[in-house]
Design a protein around this motif. Structure first.
Motif, mmCIF file in Angstrom:
data_model
loop_
_atom_site.group_PDB
_atom_site.id
_atom_site.type_symbol
_atom_site.label_atom_id
_atom_site.label_comp_id
_atom_site.label_asym_id
_atom_site.label_seq_id
_atom_site.Cartn_x
_atom_site.Cartn_y
_atom_site.Cartn_z
ATOM 1 N N ILE A 77 0.848 -1.193 0.000
ATOM 2 C CA ILE A 77 0.000 0.000 0.000
ATOM 3 C C ILE A 77 0.885 1.245 0.000
ATOM 4 N N GLY A 78 0.627 2.100 -0.965
ATOM 5 C CA GLY A 78 1.350 3.365 -1.063
ATOM 6 C C GLY A 78 0.392 4.530 -0.982
ATOM 7 N N MET A 79 0.948 5.712 -0.878
ATOM 8 C CA MET A 79 0.112 6.909 -0.797
ATOM 9 C C MET A 79 0.738 8.020 -1.624
ATOM 10 N N GLU A 121 2.667 13.917 9.374
ATOM 11 C CA GLU A 121 1.763 12.791 9.623
ATOM 12 C C GLU A 121 2.350 11.463 9.154
ATOM 13 N N ASP A 173 3.231 8.506 11.518
ATOM 14 C CA ASP A 173 2.127 7.637 11.954
ATOM 15 C C ASP A 173 1.738 6.656 10.857
ATOM 16 N N TYR A 174 1.761 7.142 9.608
ATOM 17 C CA TYR A 174 1.371 6.267 8.498
ATOM 18 C C TYR A 174 2.372 5.128 8.329
ATOM 19 N N ALA A 187 1.738 2.590 10.774
ATOM 20 C CA ALA A 187 0.535 1.823 10.432
ATOM 21 C C ALA A 187 0.789 0.846 9.289
ATOM 22 N N GLY A 188 1.994 0.899 8.738
ATOM 23 C CA GLY A 188 2.343 -0.088 7.710
ATOM 24 C C GLY A 188 2.392 0.442 6.295
ATOM 25 N N LEU A 189 2.233 1.744 6.117
ATOM 26 C CA LEU A 189 2.336 2.291 4.762
ATOM 27 C C LEU A 189 3.681 1.875 4.164
ATOM 28 N N ASP A 190 3.631 1.320 2.949
ATOM 29 C CA ASP A 190 4.848 0.767 2.369
ATOM 30 C C ASP A 190 5.651 1.784 1.570
ATOM 31 N N ILE A 191 4.965 2.672 0.857
ATOM 32 C CA ILE A 191 5.688 3.565 -0.058
ATOM 33 C C ILE A 191 4.912 4.859 -0.238
ATOM 34 N N THR A 248 1.088 -3.155 -6.132
ATOM 35 C CA THR A 248 1.158 -2.033 -5.194
ATOM 36 C C THR A 248 -0.028 -1.127 -5.470
ATOM 37 N N LEU A 249 -0.740 -0.764 -4.423
ATOM 38 C CA LEU A 249 -1.882 0.135 -4.610
ATOM 39 C C LEU A 249 -1.546 1.495 -4.007
ATOM 40 N N ASN A 250 -1.556 2.492 -4.878
ATOM 41 C CA ASN A 250 -1.241 3.864 -4.491
ATOM 42 C C ASN A 250 -2.543 4.587 -4.195
ATOM 43 N N ILE A 251 -2.806 4.793 -2.907
ATOM 44 C CA ILE A 251 -4.109 5.349 -2.531
ATOM 45 C C ILE A 251 -4.023 6.846 -2.238
ATOM 46 N N PRO A 279 -6.016 8.868 0.403
ATOM 47 C CA PRO A 279 -7.043 8.788 1.444
ATOM 48 C C PRO A 279 -7.850 10.080 1.538
ATOM 49 N N HIS A 310 -6.198 14.105 10.128
ATOM 50 C CA HIS A 310 -5.132 13.109 10.224
ATOM 51 C C HIS A 310 -5.642 11.788 10.790
ATOM 52 N N LEU A 324 -5.378 8.252 8.906
ATOM 53 C CA LEU A 324 -4.655 7.143 9.537
ATOM 54 C C LEU A 324 -5.550 5.915 9.638
ATOM 55 N N ILE A 342 -5.745 4.207 6.294
ATOM 56 C CA ILE A 342 -4.532 3.452 5.958
ATOM 57 C C ILE A 342 -4.494 2.144 6.753
ATOM 58 N N GLU A 343 -4.848 2.217 8.018
ATOM 59 C CA GLU A 343 -4.888 0.985 8.826
ATOM 60 C C GLU A 343 -5.905 0.001 8.250
ATOM 61 N N LYS A 395 -4.634 -1.498 4.879
ATOM 62 C CA LYS A 395 -3.535 -2.446 5.137
ATOM 63 C C LYS A 395 -4.107 -3.779 5.634
#
Lengths: 313, 42
Positions: free
Chosen positions: A3-5, A19, A22-23, A26-30, B15-18, B20, B25, B29, B32-33, B36
């Motif tokens: 999961i990326g953002m 922020e 925190d991401y 939470a496990g954000l990968d990229i 890979t998924l580029n989201i 949010p 915040h 968050l 994202i949780e 995941k």
């Protein structure tokens, strides 16, 4: 699935980076950093590298025209160093509006240039003495074209990795084929999973057939807005103006990659109407013509009840 | 959402580029949780 953002280039960058800690917990990968014609992405990615510990950092994307191939290689190596091996180089051709309008560089041969740039970058990262004589780039500059003093040099420092991942943003058939052949990752836009095979299947297969196995599997990077709330339609509508901008407003009649993609998805009539309306200045009317299915299928948006833990919907 | 995520995976997305969409915040968050956890559960 990783999961990326995507970070917005339109503002609030520093606040978002605050922020990110925190991401990543939470496990954000990229995290992907865009550039377009905003602040440069490189400075911002260096800032992210200093502020984070684990999350990978990728350009999404750096265009292939406004930096020399070697500068791109140096930049990637530098970012990979300051991030301790967390950087991926996302490249893309951008479009003539930005390249010719903002950078004053002719928008020519995007595929050929991308292929040569990737080759040059990998030579630099392997610390080879840089000699490249391609159709689009010559280094050192050949005799008779400069001072004649150019030398084949290798990068001074030792890059953290000689195989920094390279991702290419591509939607055209030939570009997608090349990406599947030579890149580590592929970043399409307006990705509809149900129609991706119909639109890109042949190109991906042709590229993969020529792919060096040492590159590993192609990383396919889908994109999606993500929201949970009971006003699902309202959330989906957020994407409508942007879709209209790309399908209608980017490029010119007959030369708009996103409009072509919309047609290849099967919405030829809608693509025509969106472009005609947008180019006539009727942006709201153009947006209204964006197919709901396009917005729905490229999004991850659902009501609270069905997104609760344990729900399978 | 889970159905859309599964469709992405089945089509080959690795890979998924989201992006949010939330008001603050805490909301981002939580998204994202959630994604995941959903991705891990596929």
């Amino acid at each position: 699935m990783r999961i990326g953002m995507a970070l917005s280039y339109s503002g609030g960058f520093k606040e978002t980076v605050e922020e990110l800690g925190d991401y990543e917990k939470a496990g954000l990968d990229i995290v992907y950093v865009a550039e377009a014609y905003s602040f440069d992405a490189v400075s911002q990615m260096g800032y992210i590298a200093a502020k984070t510990e684990r999350v990978e950092i990728a350009s999404g994307i750096l265009n292939i025209y406004s930096r020399t191939p070697t500068a791109l290689a140096q930049t990637a190596a530098g970012l990979d160093y300051v991030s301790e091996g967390r950087f991926s180089l996302g490249l893309g051709a951008s479009g003539p509006q930005v390249i010719e309008g903002f950078h004053g560089v002719p928008y020519t041969a995007p595929l050929g240039r991308t292929r040569e740039i990737i080759e040059i970058c990998r030579k630099v990262w392997r610390r080879e003495r840089l000699e490249h004589h391609g159709k689009h780039y010559d280094m050192p500059v050949p005799e008779g074209q400069g001072t004649g003093l150019g030398k084949p040099l290798k990068i001074i420092n030792h890059p953290v990795r000689a195989d920094i991942p390279v991702m290419v943003a591509a939607i055209g058939p030939k570009n997608v084929e090349m990406t599947a052949e030579i890149a580590n990752g592929w970043q399409p836009i307006f990705y509809l999973p149900e129609k991706a095979g119909q639109v890109w299947g042949e190109s991906l297969a042709a590229g993969r057939a020529k792919r060096d196995p040492s590159l590993g599997e192609l990383d396919v990077v889908g994109q999606a807005p993500l929201a949970i709330g009971d006003d699902v339609q309202g959330f989906l509508e957020f994407g409508r103006p942007m879709a209209a901008l790309y399908i209608g407003g980017m490029g010119a009649k007959g030369r708009n990659f996103y409009n072509d993609l919309c047609r290849r998805y099967g919405w030829e009539k809608e693509a025509e109407e969106i472009q005609d309306l947008y180019l006539a200045g009727k942006k709201d009317e153009a947006a209204a013509k964006v197919p709901y299915e396009l917005l729905e299928k490229m999004s991850l948006i659902g009501p609270r009840a069905t997104c609760a833990n344990g729900s399978r919907r | 959402m889970r159905e859309r995520l599964a469709a992405m995976k089945e089509s080959g997305v690795t890979t998924l580029n989201i992006t949010p969409i939330a008001g603050d915040h805490k909301g981002r968050l939580a998204l994202i949780e959630k994604i995941k956890a959903m991705a891990a559960d596929l």
